[in-house]
Scaffold this motif. Structure first.
Motif: not given
Length: 178
Positions: A12-37
């Motif tokens: 399961d994803m935890t709150l501690e994972d969100v910064p790393a997931v956000d970095a991947l999101e920005q890398r993998l989906f630069p045009t459509d990335a979800w914001p961290l919030h």
């Protein structure tokens, strides 16, 4: 923690994972990335959400999320870093989301996929998803979204009154009988 043959851990994803997931999101989906919030908001709703990560060597290499409000589940996101594609990580994540949808009582699982992403489309078709609609210009860069559905519970096609009656009791199937 369950792993696959490559030693990838799924959890399961935890709150501690969100910064790393956000970095991947920005890398993998630069045009459509979800914001961290958005990830934070999704994780704050466990009664209707389930988010997973895949880790290798302590690094997150994939993630996925599901929203389920009976009778519909929706795959919110699924991603695997390119260096780890083709190792079954996406399939494992999707399998776990589909299982979760069933456990939560969903009759259907829906998702959107970019019309220009044949690899993802092929994965979903292998799992039994069918395209049911197109959302024109859905993504920020103007690419269409294909709406796909997997039916977990078949639509009722017959009148229950005309259904076959329950099979007669067969005593030879009771314990101790052969």
């Amino acid at each position: 923690m369950p792993t696959n043959a490559d030693g990838v851990v799924f959890r399961d994803m935890t709150l501690e994972d969100v910064p790393a997931v956000d970095a991947l999101e920005q890398r993998l989906f630069p045009t459509d990335a979800w914001p961290l919030h958005m990830f934070l908001a999704e994780l704050s709703q466990p009664e209707t959400r389930r988010y997973l990560v895949a880790e290798s060597g302590g690094e997150i290499v994939g993630y996925a999320g599901l929203m389920c409000i009976e009778p519909i589940a929706d795959v919110q996101t699924i991603a695997v870093v390119p260096e780890f594609e083709g190792r079954g990580i996406g399939s494992t994540l999707l399998t776990r989301l589909i299982t979760e949808a069933g456990l939560r009582g969903a009759a259907d699982v829906l998702l959107e996929v970019r019309a220009d992403n044949p690899r993802a489309q092929q994965l979903y078709v292998r799992f039994g998803f069918e395209q049911i609609h197109v959302r024109r210009g859905y993504y920020r860069d103007g690419v269409d979204a294909l709406i796909m559905r997997l039916q977990l519970v078949p639509e009722a096609t017959a009148d229950p009154a005309s259904a076959d009656p329950a099979p007669a009791h067969d005593p030879t199937t009771e314990a101790g009988k052969a």
